[in-house]
Enzyme design. Sequence first.
Site, PDB file in Angstrom:
ATOM      1  N   GLY A  26     -30.462  -4.839 -39.503  1.00  0.00           N
ATOM      2  CA  GLY A  26     -30.029  -5.059 -40.877  1.00  0.00           C
ATOM      3  C   GLY A  26     -31.210  -5.771 -41.330  1.00  0.00           C
ATOM      4  O   GLY A  26     -31.143  -6.368 -42.468  1.00  0.00           O
ATOM      5  N   LYS A  47     -34.181  -4.977 -41.897  1.00  0.00           N
ATOM      6  CA  LYS A  47     -34.428  -4.084 -43.445  1.00  0.00           C
ATOM      7  C   LYS A  47     -33.472  -4.232 -44.635  1.00  0.00           C
ATOM      8  O   LYS A  47     -34.200  -4.160 -46.068  1.00  0.00           O
ATOM      9  CB  LYS A  47     -34.817  -2.608 -42.981  1.00  0.00           C
ATOM     10  CG  LYS A  47     -35.901  -2.877 -41.741  1.00  0.00           C
ATOM     11  CD  LYS A  47     -36.592  -1.316 -41.503  1.00  0.00           C
ATOM     12  CE  LYS A  47     -37.393  -2.354 -40.489  1.00  0.00           C
ATOM     13  NZ  LYS A  47     -36.705  -2.207 -38.872  1.00  0.00           N
ATOM     14  N   ASP A  65     -24.597   2.978 -38.833  1.00  0.00           N
ATOM     15  CA  ASP A  65     -24.874   2.856 -38.030  1.00  0.00           C
ATOM     16  C   ASP A  65     -23.778   3.537 -36.458  1.00  0.00           C
ATOM     17  O   ASP A  65     -22.977   3.268 -37.153  1.00  0.00           O
ATOM     18  CB  ASP A  65     -25.002   1.521 -37.405  1.00  0.00           C
ATOM     19  CG  ASP A  65     -26.412   1.217 -36.643  1.00  0.00           C
ATOM     20  OD1 ASP A  65     -27.567   1.217 -36.888  1.00  0.00           O
ATOM     21  OD2 ASP A  65     -25.991   0.793 -35.397  1.00  0.00           O
ATOM     22  N   ARG A 101     -23.066  -3.157 -33.285  1.00  0.00           N
ATOM     23  CA  ARG A 101     -24.018  -3.344 -34.099  1.00  0.00           C
ATOM     24  C   ARG A 101     -23.984  -3.924 -35.533  1.00  0.00           C
ATOM     25  O   ARG A 101     -24.330  -4.479 -35.380  1.00  0.00           O
ATOM     26  CB  ARG A 101     -24.862  -2.124 -33.394  1.00  0.00           C
ATOM     27  CG  ARG A 101     -26.060  -2.883 -32.602  1.00  0.00           C
ATOM     28  CD  ARG A 101     -26.665  -1.485 -31.903  1.00  0.00           C
ATOM     29  NE  ARG A 101     -28.329  -1.879 -32.813  1.00  0.00           N
ATOM     30  CZ  ARG A 101     -29.440  -2.105 -32.290  1.00  0.00           C
ATOM     31  NH1 ARG A 101     -29.402  -3.348 -31.466  1.00  0.00           N
ATOM     32  NH2 ARG A 101     -30.267  -2.438 -33.525  1.00  0.00           N
ATOM     33  N   GLY A 110     -25.508   9.414 -38.326  1.00  0.00           N
ATOM     34  CA  GLY A 110     -26.529   9.747 -39.066  1.00  0.00           C
ATOM     35  C   GLY A 110     -27.164  10.736 -38.903  1.00  0.00           C
ATOM     36  O   GLY A 110     -27.304  11.995 -40.291  1.00  0.00           O
ATOM     37  N   CYS A 119     -40.970   1.385 -34.437  1.00  0.00           N
ATOM     38  CA  CYS A 119     -41.807   0.544 -33.676  1.00  0.00           C
ATOM     39  C   CYS A 119     -42.169   0.511 -32.400  1.00  0.00           C
ATOM     40  O   CYS A 119     -42.090   0.137 -31.220  1.00  0.00           O
ATOM     41  CB  CYS A 119     -40.860  -0.664 -33.671  1.00  0.00           C
ATOM     42  SG  CYS A 119     -38.952  -0.314 -33.231  1.00  0.00           S
TER      43      CYS A 119
HETATM   44  N1  SAM Z   1     -32.898  -1.053 -39.442  1.00  0.00           N
HETATM   45  C1  SAM Z   1     -32.621  -1.848 -38.620  1.00  0.00           C
HETATM   46  C2  SAM Z   1     -33.158  -2.910 -38.557  1.00  0.00           C
HETATM   47  O1  SAM Z   1     -34.383  -3.404 -40.135  1.00  0.00           O
HETATM   48  O2  SAM Z   1     -33.027  -4.266 -38.576  1.00  0.00           O
HETATM   49  C3  SAM Z   1     -32.477  -1.724 -37.233  1.00  0.00           C
HETATM   50  C4  SAM Z   1     -32.487  -0.284 -36.992  1.00  0.00           C
HETATM   51  S1  SAM Z   1     -32.725   0.156 -34.169  1.00  0.00           S
HETATM   52  C5  SAM Z   1     -34.810   0.576 -34.599  1.00  0.00           C
HETATM   53  C6  SAM Z   1     -31.840   1.365 -35.132  1.00  0.00           C
HETATM   54  C7  SAM Z   1     -30.490   2.098 -35.290  1.00  0.00           C
HETATM   55  O3  SAM Z   1     -29.734   3.254 -34.687  1.00  0.00           O
HETATM   56  C8  SAM Z   1     -30.017   1.386 -33.882  1.00  0.00           C
HETATM   57  O4  SAM Z   1     -29.055  -0.479 -34.182  1.00  0.00           O
HETATM   58  C9  SAM Z   1     -29.020   2.660 -33.312  1.00  0.00           C
HETATM   59  O5  SAM Z   1     -27.242   1.720 -32.835  1.00  0.00           O
HETATM   60  C10 SAM Z   1     -28.568   3.379 -34.457  1.00  0.00           C
HETATM   61  N2  SAM Z   1     -28.738   4.677 -34.119  1.00  0.00           N
HETATM   62  C11 SAM Z   1     -28.548   5.083 -32.663  1.00  0.00           C
HETATM   63  N3  SAM Z   1     -28.252   6.614 -33.047  1.00  0.00           N
HETATM   64  C12 SAM Z   1     -27.772   6.813 -34.290  1.00  0.00           C
HETATM   65  C13 SAM Z   1     -26.890   7.956 -34.892  1.00  0.00           C
HETATM   66  N4  SAM Z   1     -27.154   8.810 -34.336  1.00  0.00           N
HETATM   67  N5  SAM Z   1     -26.889   7.711 -36.560  1.00  0.00           N
HETATM   68  C14 SAM Z   1     -26.425   6.895 -36.430  1.00  0.00           C
HETATM   69  N6  SAM Z   1     -26.995   5.559 -35.791  1.00  0.00           N
HETATM   70  C15 SAM Z   1     -27.953   5.527 -35.110  1.00  0.00           C
END
Ligand code: SAM
Length: 419
Positions: free
Chosen positions: A224, A226, A243, A248, A276, A345
Amino acid sequence: RYKKKWATHFKEKTHCDRALEYFDVFYKPLYGKLWPSIRISLLSNHKYCALVNNFSFVENTTKFLEKLGCHDIIQRAKTTEPLLHEDSVERSKISDISESIVENTVGSDDSDVEDHNRTNLTAFLPVKKVYSSKQLQKKEELEQSVYMPQNIALKVVPCSISALPEHLKVYCFKRGNTGTFPSPKIHKTGLLDYFLLDAASILPVIALDLQCKETVLDLCAAPGGKTLAISQTLLIKDIVCNDISYSRLSRLKNMLRFYIGDFENNFSLEFSKNNGCHFNEPFFDKVLVDVPCNTDRHVLLSEDNNLFKPGRIDERVSLPEQQRNLLVSGIKSCRPGGSVVYSTCTLSFAQNDGVIQSAYDYLMQNSNIDIVVEDLQPLFSCFRDTFSFYRGTRFGELVLPSLSSNFGPMYICKIKRLS
Ligand code: SAM
Protein backbone atom coordinates in the site's frame (compact mmCIF):
# COMPACT_ATOMS: atom_id res chain seq x y z
CA ARG A 1 38.13 -33.91 -4.14
CA TYR A 2 35.64 -34.04 -1.30
CA LYS A 3 32.24 -35.43 -0.61
CA LYS A 4 29.87 -32.53 -0.58
CA LYS A 5 27.69 -33.72 2.25
CA TRP A 6 30.71 -34.48 4.53
CA ALA A 7 32.71 -31.37 3.84
CA THR A 8 32.48 -29.05 6.81
CA HIS A 9 33.49 -25.99 4.79
CA PHE A 10 31.11 -26.59 1.94
CA LYS A 11 28.62 -23.76 1.83
CA GLU A 12 25.26 -24.41 0.23
CA LYS A 13 24.27 -21.79 -2.32
CA THR A 14 21.63 -19.53 -0.83
CA HIS A 15 18.71 -18.17 -2.83
CA CYS A 16 20.37 -14.74 -2.58
CA ASP A 17 23.59 -16.22 -4.08
CA ARG A 18 21.56 -17.65 -6.94
CA ALA A 19 19.90 -14.28 -7.56
CA LEU A 20 23.26 -12.49 -7.61
CA GLU A 21 24.76 -15.03 -10.04
CA TYR A 22 21.75 -14.65 -12.28
CA PHE A 23 21.99 -10.87 -12.26
CA ASP A 24 25.73 -11.01 -12.97
CA VAL A 25 25.05 -13.08 -16.06
CA PHE A 26 22.11 -11.11 -17.39
CA TYR A 27 22.32 -7.56 -16.10
CA LYS A 28 26.02 -7.13 -16.76
CA PRO A 29 25.64 -7.28 -20.57
CA LEU A 30 22.59 -5.03 -20.37
CA TYR A 31 24.03 -2.34 -18.15
CA GLY A 32 27.69 -2.71 -19.13
CA LYS A 33 29.97 -0.27 -17.31
CA LEU A 34 27.14 0.76 -15.03
CA TRP A 35 26.67 -2.74 -13.65
CA PRO A 36 29.40 -2.76 -10.92
CA SER A 37 27.97 0.41 -9.43
CA ILE A 38 24.36 -0.83 -9.64
CA ARG A 39 25.43 -4.17 -8.16
CA ILE A 40 27.11 -2.70 -5.10
CA SER A 41 24.19 -0.32 -4.58
CA LEU A 42 21.68 -3.18 -4.68
CA LEU A 43 23.74 -4.94 -2.00
CA SER A 44 23.99 -1.81 0.18
CA ASN A 45 21.52 -0.05 2.43
CA HIS A 46 18.40 1.05 0.64
CA LYS A 47 17.61 4.77 0.96
CA TYR A 48 14.17 5.90 2.12
CA CYS A 49 12.13 9.07 2.03
CA ALA A 50 9.44 10.35 4.39
CA LEU A 51 6.01 10.85 2.82
CA VAL A 52 4.29 13.46 4.99
CA ASN A 53 0.83 12.48 6.18
CA ASN A 54 -1.52 15.28 5.16
CA PHE A 55 -4.23 13.88 7.46
CA SER A 56 -2.02 14.37 10.54
CA PHE A 57 -0.43 17.59 11.79
CA VAL A 58 1.53 18.64 8.70
CA GLU A 59 3.33 21.72 10.01
CA ASN A 60 4.93 19.90 12.93
CA THR A 61 6.03 17.07 10.66
CA THR A 62 7.62 19.25 7.99
CA LYS A 63 9.47 21.32 10.62
CA PHE A 64 10.78 18.13 12.22
CA LEU A 65 11.97 16.76 8.87
CA GLU A 66 13.65 20.02 7.93
CA LYS A 67 15.48 20.02 11.27
CA LEU A 68 16.83 16.57 10.39
CA GLY A 69 18.40 18.19 7.31
CA CYS A 70 15.92 16.85 4.76
CA HIS A 71 14.28 18.71 1.88
CA ASP A 72 11.05 18.22 -0.07
CA ILE A 73 11.96 16.66 -3.43
CA ILE A 74 8.65 17.70 -5.01
CA GLN A 75 9.29 21.36 -4.19
CA ARG A 76 12.82 21.04 -5.51
CA ALA A 77 11.59 19.45 -8.73
CA LYS A 78 9.12 22.31 -9.18
CA THR A 79 12.02 24.75 -9.31
CA THR A 80 14.26 22.63 -11.54
CA GLU A 81 14.28 23.27 -15.29
CA PRO A 82 13.26 20.19 -17.30
CA LEU A 83 15.86 18.84 -19.71
CA LEU A 84 14.62 18.43 -23.22
CA HIS A 85 15.72 15.40 -25.22
CA GLU A 86 18.35 17.34 -27.14
CA ASP A 87 20.04 18.25 -23.83
CA SER A 88 20.05 14.74 -22.47
CA VAL A 89 22.01 11.72 -23.52
CA GLU A 90 20.29 9.92 -26.35
CA ARG A 91 18.63 6.64 -25.43
CA SER A 92 20.78 3.69 -26.38
CA LYS A 93 19.50 1.48 -29.12
CA ILE A 94 17.56 -1.61 -28.13
CA SER A 95 19.53 -3.48 -30.79
CA ASP A 96 22.79 -2.91 -28.91
CA ILE A 97 21.24 -4.28 -25.75
CA SER A 98 19.65 -7.35 -27.29
CA GLU A 99 22.77 -8.16 -29.25
CA SER A 100 24.86 -8.08 -26.12
CA ILE A 101 22.41 -10.38 -24.35
CA VAL A 102 22.65 -12.80 -27.25
CA GLU A 103 26.43 -12.73 -27.25
CA ASN A 104 26.63 -13.21 -23.54
CA THR A 105 24.17 -16.06 -23.32
CA VAL A 106 24.74 -18.18 -26.40
CA GLY A 107 27.08 -21.05 -25.75
CA SER A 108 26.82 -21.03 -21.99
CA ASP A 109 25.77 -24.32 -20.48
CA ASP A 110 24.58 -22.89 -17.18
CA SER A 111 21.02 -23.99 -16.53
CA ASP A 112 20.20 -20.49 -15.31
CA VAL A 113 20.94 -19.25 -18.81
CA GLU A 114 18.31 -21.53 -20.19
CA ASP A 115 15.99 -20.38 -17.47
CA HIS A 116 16.65 -16.75 -18.37
CA ASN A 117 16.02 -17.39 -22.02
CA ARG A 118 12.67 -18.82 -21.10
CA THR A 119 11.93 -15.97 -18.74
CA ASN A 120 13.26 -12.97 -20.50
CA LEU A 121 13.59 -13.70 -24.13
CA THR A 122 11.20 -16.28 -25.50
CA ALA A 123 8.09 -14.27 -24.87
CA PHE A 124 9.44 -11.33 -26.82
CA LEU A 125 12.17 -12.46 -29.16
CA PRO A 126 11.91 -14.84 -32.08
CA VAL A 127 14.08 -17.64 -30.71
CA LYS A 128 15.73 -18.62 -34.01
CA LYS A 129 17.11 -15.16 -34.50
CA VAL A 130 18.37 -14.90 -30.95
CA TYR A 131 20.41 -18.04 -31.29
CA SER A 132 22.00 -17.09 -34.58
CA SER A 133 23.11 -13.52 -34.14
CA LYS A 134 25.72 -13.88 -36.88
CA GLN A 135 22.93 -14.38 -39.37
CA LEU A 136 21.51 -11.01 -38.50
CA GLN A 137 22.90 -8.62 -41.04
CA LYS A 138 22.10 -5.20 -39.69
CA LYS A 139 21.51 -3.84 -36.23
CA GLU A 140 18.20 -2.36 -37.37
CA GLU A 141 17.08 -5.78 -38.47
CA LEU A 142 17.59 -7.14 -34.98
CA GLU A 143 15.89 -4.15 -33.43
CA GLN A 144 12.83 -4.72 -35.57
CA SER A 145 12.71 -8.42 -35.01
CA VAL A 146 12.97 -7.99 -31.26
CA TYR A 147 10.40 -5.36 -30.61
CA MET A 148 8.39 -4.53 -33.66
CA PRO A 149 5.64 -6.77 -34.89
CA GLN A 150 5.26 -6.44 -38.66
CA ASN A 151 4.66 -2.77 -39.45
CA ILE A 152 2.96 -1.99 -36.15
CA ALA A 153 4.82 0.34 -33.86
CA LEU A 154 3.77 1.57 -30.46
CA LYS A 155 4.04 5.35 -30.56
CA VAL A 156 5.77 7.41 -27.90
CA VAL A 157 4.24 10.89 -27.67
CA PRO A 158 5.14 13.92 -25.53
CA CYS A 159 3.87 13.76 -21.99
CA SER A 160 0.73 15.73 -21.19
CA ILE A 161 1.56 16.34 -17.50
CA SER A 162 2.10 20.02 -16.80
CA ALA A 163 2.16 20.24 -13.01
CA LEU A 164 3.35 18.19 -10.05
CA PRO A 165 0.78 17.31 -7.32
CA GLU A 166 0.34 20.38 -5.15
CA HIS A 167 -0.13 18.66 -1.80
CA LEU A 168 2.35 15.79 -2.01
CA LYS A 169 5.28 16.30 0.40
CA VAL A 170 8.22 13.93 0.14
CA TYR A 171 11.31 14.56 2.28
CA CYS A 172 14.73 13.09 1.52
CA PHE A 173 18.28 13.45 2.75
CA LYS A 174 20.59 15.05 0.20
CA ARG A 175 22.34 12.96 -2.46
CA GLY A 176 25.31 11.27 -0.77
CA ASN A 177 23.81 11.64 2.72
CA THR A 178 22.94 8.20 4.06
CA GLY A 179 21.06 9.53 7.09
CA THR A 180 18.11 7.54 8.36
CA PHE A 181 14.71 8.61 9.69
CA PRO A 182 13.42 7.89 13.18
CA SER A 183 10.32 5.69 13.21
CA PRO A 184 7.07 7.54 12.51
CA LYS A 185 5.19 8.76 15.60
CA ILE A 186 1.50 8.97 16.42
CA HIS A 187 0.42 12.56 16.68
CA LYS A 188 -2.46 13.94 18.81
CA THR A 189 -4.68 13.43 15.78
CA GLY A 190 -4.28 9.69 16.47
CA LEU A 191 -2.55 9.30 13.10
CA LEU A 192 1.09 8.65 12.19
CA ASP A 193 3.09 11.64 11.00
CA TYR A 194 4.95 10.18 8.00
CA PHE A 195 5.43 6.99 6.05
CA LEU A 196 8.84 5.63 5.02
CA LEU A 197 9.26 4.28 1.52
CA ASP A 198 11.63 4.23 -1.44
CA ALA A 199 11.34 7.73 -2.91
CA ALA A 200 11.23 6.21 -6.42
CA SER A 201 7.78 4.80 -5.48
CA ILE A 202 6.46 8.34 -5.70
CA LEU A 203 7.23 8.53 -9.43
CA PRO A 204 4.42 6.16 -10.58
CA VAL A 205 1.99 8.28 -8.56
CA ILE A 206 3.27 11.46 -10.21
CA ALA A 207 2.99 9.78 -13.60
CA LEU A 208 -0.73 9.11 -12.93
CA ASP A 209 -1.24 12.90 -13.21
CA LEU A 210 -4.23 12.79 -10.85
CA GLN A 211 -6.86 15.47 -11.26
CA CYS A 212 -9.56 16.65 -8.88
CA LYS A 213 -12.27 14.05 -8.11
CA GLU A 214 -10.83 11.30 -10.24
CA THR A 215 -11.63 7.62 -9.85
CA VAL A 216 -8.61 5.35 -9.48
CA LEU A 217 -7.99 1.61 -9.65
CA ASP A 218 -4.88 0.33 -7.86
CA LEU A 219 -4.77 -3.14 -9.40
CA CYS A 220 -1.97 -4.69 -7.29
CA ALA A 221 -2.23 -2.44 -4.27
CA ALA A 222 -0.71 -4.22 -1.26
CA PRO A 223 1.12 -3.49 0.99
CA GLY A 224 0.00 0.00 0.00
CA GLY A 225 2.86 2.52 -0.19
CA LYS A 226 1.61 3.86 -3.51
CA THR A 227 -2.05 3.78 -2.42
CA LEU A 228 -1.08 5.99 0.49
CA ALA A 229 0.86 8.34 -1.79
CA ILE A 230 -2.19 8.55 -4.10
CA SER A 231 -4.38 9.48 -1.11
CA GLN A 232 -1.87 12.17 -0.07
CA THR A 233 -2.44 14.10 -3.30
CA LEU A 234 -5.86 15.00 -1.78
CA LEU A 235 -7.27 14.85 -5.29
CA ILE A 236 -9.13 11.61 -5.70
CA LYS A 237 -12.82 10.88 -5.28
CA ASP A 238 -12.82 7.07 -5.26
CA ILE A 239 -10.07 4.52 -5.12
CA VAL A 240 -10.44 0.76 -5.50
CA CYS A 241 -7.54 -1.13 -3.91
CA ASN A 242 -7.27 -4.61 -5.31
CA ASP A 243 -4.84 -7.39 -4.44
CA ILE A 244 -4.96 -11.13 -4.92
CA SER A 245 -3.57 -11.81 -1.46
CA TYR A 246 -5.91 -11.65 1.51
CA SER A 247 -3.12 -11.24 4.08
CA ARG A 248 -1.40 -8.47 2.12
CA LEU A 249 -4.71 -6.68 1.64
CA SER A 250 -5.28 -6.85 5.43
CA ARG A 251 -1.86 -5.26 5.96
CA LEU A 252 -2.86 -2.50 3.57
CA LYS A 253 -6.12 -1.85 5.43
CA ASN A 254 -4.34 -1.70 8.79
CA MET A 255 -1.69 0.63 7.47
CA LEU A 256 -4.30 3.01 6.00
CA ARG A 257 -6.14 3.07 9.33
CA PHE A 258 -2.97 4.43 10.99
CA TYR A 259 -2.54 7.10 8.32
CA ILE A 260 -6.00 8.10 7.16
CA GLY A 261 -8.23 6.97 10.03
CA ASP A 262 -11.86 7.31 9.12
CA PHE A 263 -11.70 6.72 5.39
CA GLU A 264 -15.28 7.86 4.70
CA ASN A 265 -14.56 11.48 5.66
CA ASN A 266 -11.85 11.89 3.07
CA PHE A 267 -12.73 9.92 -0.05
CA SER A 268 -14.37 6.65 -0.90
CA LEU A 269 -12.09 3.69 -0.50
CA GLU A 270 -13.04 0.22 -1.64
CA PHE A 271 -11.08 -3.00 -1.15
CA SER A 272 -11.25 -5.92 -3.50
CA LYS A 273 -9.52 -9.29 -3.34
CA ASN A 274 -9.56 -10.48 -6.92
CA ASN A 275 -7.23 -11.69 -9.59
CA GLY A 276 -6.27 -8.43 -11.31
CA CYS A 277 -6.24 -10.22 -14.67
CA HIS A 278 -10.05 -10.43 -14.58
CA PHE A 279 -10.81 -6.68 -14.49
CA ASN A 280 -12.12 -5.36 -17.80
CA GLU A 281 -14.84 -2.70 -17.33
CA PRO A 282 -13.64 0.77 -18.38
CA PHE A 283 -14.81 2.53 -15.20
CA PHE A 284 -11.66 4.32 -14.09
CA ASP A 285 -9.99 7.62 -14.97
CA LYS A 286 -6.59 6.35 -13.85
CA VAL A 287 -5.21 2.85 -13.26
CA LEU A 288 -2.01 1.91 -11.47
CA VAL A 289 -0.57 -1.49 -12.44
CA ASP A 290 2.32 -2.02 -9.99
CA VAL A 291 2.98 -5.65 -10.82
CA PRO A 292 4.68 -8.50 -8.96
CA CYS A 293 8.22 -8.78 -10.39
CA ASN A 294 11.73 -10.13 -9.67
CA THR A 295 11.97 -7.62 -6.76
CA ASP A 296 15.72 -7.31 -7.40
CA ARG A 297 16.65 -5.82 -4.05
CA HIS A 298 14.61 -8.26 -1.99
CA VAL A 299 15.96 -11.39 -3.68
CA LEU A 300 19.55 -10.26 -3.05
CA LEU A 301 19.06 -9.54 0.61
CA SER A 302 16.42 -11.84 2.03
CA GLU A 303 16.03 -15.61 1.90
CA ASP A 304 12.37 -15.30 2.93
CA ASN A 305 9.85 -15.57 0.15
CA ASN A 306 12.75 -15.50 -2.34
CA LEU A 307 11.80 -15.99 -6.01
CA PHE A 308 15.18 -17.58 -6.71
CA LYS A 309 14.33 -20.60 -4.59
CA PRO A 310 14.77 -23.48 -7.07
CA GLY A 311 11.15 -24.60 -6.54
CA ARG A 312 9.88 -21.23 -7.78
CA ILE A 313 11.46 -21.28 -11.24
CA ASP A 314 8.13 -21.74 -13.02
CA GLU A 315 6.64 -18.84 -11.13
CA ARG A 316 9.58 -16.64 -12.08
CA VAL A 317 9.53 -17.76 -15.68
CA SER A 318 5.85 -16.92 -16.00
CA LEU A 319 6.24 -13.38 -14.61
CA PRO A 320 6.37 -11.50 -17.95
CA GLU A 321 3.20 -13.23 -19.12
CA GLN A 322 1.43 -12.53 -15.84
CA GLN A 323 2.58 -8.91 -15.97
CA ARG A 324 1.33 -8.59 -19.55
CA ASN A 325 -2.08 -9.97 -18.52
CA LEU A 326 -2.30 -7.57 -15.59
CA LEU A 327 -1.35 -4.63 -17.78
CA VAL A 328 -3.91 -5.58 -20.45
CA SER A 329 -6.60 -5.78 -17.71
CA GLY A 330 -5.49 -2.42 -16.36
CA ILE A 331 -5.81 -0.87 -19.83
CA LYS A 332 -9.25 -2.43 -20.34
CA SER A 333 -10.36 -1.01 -16.96
CA CYS A 334 -9.36 2.51 -17.94
CA ARG A 335 -11.87 4.73 -19.76
CA PRO A 336 -10.85 5.95 -23.22
CA GLY A 337 -8.95 9.19 -22.65
CA GLY A 338 -7.70 8.00 -19.26
CA SER A 339 -4.19 6.79 -18.35
CA VAL A 340 -2.54 3.68 -17.00
CA VAL A 341 0.80 3.63 -15.22
CA TYR A 342 2.78 0.39 -15.29
CA SER A 343 5.58 -0.01 -12.75
CA THR A 344 8.03 -2.61 -11.43
CA CYS A 345 10.99 -2.66 -9.07
CA THR A 346 13.26 -4.71 -11.31
CA LEU A 347 16.01 -4.00 -13.83
CA SER A 348 14.79 -6.87 -16.00
CA PHE A 349 14.31 -5.62 -19.51
CA ALA A 350 11.68 -8.27 -20.32
CA GLN A 351 9.58 -7.29 -17.29
CA ASN A 352 9.77 -3.59 -18.18
CA ASP A 353 9.81 -2.40 -21.82
CA GLY A 354 9.19 -5.98 -22.98
CA VAL A 355 5.83 -6.13 -21.18
CA ILE A 356 4.73 -2.80 -22.66
CA GLN A 357 5.41 -4.01 -26.20
CA SER A 358 3.83 -7.37 -25.51
CA ALA A 359 0.63 -5.80 -24.08
CA TYR A 360 0.42 -3.54 -27.14
CA ASP A 361 0.78 -6.50 -29.50
CA TYR A 362 -1.90 -8.37 -27.59
CA LEU A 363 -4.34 -5.45 -27.73
CA MET A 364 -3.70 -4.92 -31.46
CA GLN A 365 -4.50 -8.53 -32.18
CA ASN A 366 -7.38 -9.07 -29.77
CA SER A 367 -9.22 -5.78 -29.26
CA ASN A 368 -10.14 -2.40 -30.72
CA ILE A 369 -8.27 -0.61 -27.98
CA ASP A 370 -5.58 1.81 -29.12
CA ILE A 371 -2.87 3.17 -26.82
CA VAL A 372 0.18 5.41 -26.93
CA VAL A 373 3.06 5.75 -24.49
CA GLU A 374 3.68 9.19 -23.01
CA ASP A 375 7.32 10.19 -22.72
CA LEU A 376 8.06 10.89 -19.05
CA GLN A 377 11.68 11.85 -19.61
CA PRO A 378 11.36 15.67 -19.63
CA LEU A 379 9.11 15.66 -16.55
CA PHE A 380 11.26 13.23 -14.57
CA SER A 381 14.41 15.15 -15.51
CA CYS A 382 13.24 17.69 -12.90
CA PHE A 383 14.07 14.99 -10.31
CA ARG A 384 17.66 14.57 -11.51
CA ASP A 385 19.02 15.93 -8.20
CA THR A 386 17.38 13.02 -6.42
CA PHE A 387 17.42 10.04 -8.79
CA SER A 388 19.78 8.50 -11.33
CA PHE A 389 17.89 7.55 -14.49
CA TYR A 390 18.95 4.99 -17.08
CA ARG A 391 18.96 6.27 -20.64
CA GLY A 392 18.64 2.91 -22.38
CA THR A 393 14.91 2.33 -22.10
CA ARG A 394 12.52 2.62 -24.98
CA PHE A 395 9.12 3.26 -23.41
CA GLY A 396 9.38 3.91 -19.68
CA GLU A 397 11.82 5.57 -17.30
CA LEU A 398 14.07 3.51 -15.05
CA VAL A 399 15.57 4.68 -11.74
CA LEU A 400 18.95 3.04 -11.25
CA PRO A 401 20.25 2.41 -7.74
CA SER A 402 23.50 4.30 -7.11
CA LEU A 403 25.56 4.64 -3.96
CA SER A 404 24.94 8.36 -3.63
CA SER A 405 21.21 8.00 -4.25
CA ASN A 406 20.31 4.45 -3.38
CA PHE A 407 16.68 4.41 -4.55
CA GLY A 408 15.06 2.01 -6.99
CA PRO A 409 15.23 0.10 -9.16
CA MET A 410 11.88 1.43 -10.34
CA TYR A 411 10.53 1.29 -13.87
CA ILE A 412 7.63 3.58 -14.73
CA CYS A 413 5.72 3.73 -18.00
CA LYS A 414 2.70 5.95 -18.68
CA ILE A 415 0.18 4.70 -21.22
CA LYS A 416 -2.72 6.73 -22.56
CA ARG A 417 -5.81 4.87 -23.74
CA LEU A 418 -7.03 6.50 -26.94
CA SER A 419 -10.02 4.31 -27.81
N1 SAM B 1 1.63 -1.33 -5.14
C1 SAM B 1 2.14 -1.94 -3.94
C2 SAM B 1 2.76 -0.88 -3.05
O1 SAM B 1 3.09 0.20 -3.52
O2 SAM B 1 2.91 -1.15 -1.86
C3 SAM B 1 3.14 -3.03 -4.22
C4 SAM B 1 2.60 -4.09 -5.12
S1 SAM B 1 3.60 -5.53 -5.15
C5 SAM B 1 4.89 -5.05 -6.18
C6 SAM B 1 2.67 -6.60 -6.14
C7 SAM B 1 1.37 -7.06 -5.51
O3 SAM B 1 0.65 -7.75 -6.52
C8 SAM B 1 1.51 -8.05 -4.36
O4 SAM B 1 0.88 -7.54 -3.22
C9 SAM B 1 0.77 -9.31 -4.84
O5 SAM B 1 0.00 -9.93 -3.82
C10 SAM B 1 -0.13 -8.73 -5.91
N2 SAM B 1 -0.54 -9.66 -6.98
C11 SAM B 1 0.15 -10.70 -7.51
N3 SAM B 1 -0.58 -11.28 -8.49
C12 SAM B 1 -1.73 -10.58 -8.58
C13 SAM B 1 -2.89 -10.71 -9.39
N4 SAM B 1 -2.98 -11.65 -10.32
N5 SAM B 1 -3.90 -9.85 -9.18
C14 SAM B 1 -3.82 -8.88 -8.24
N6 SAM B 1 -2.76 -8.73 -7.44
C15 SAM B 1 -1.73 -9.56 -7.61
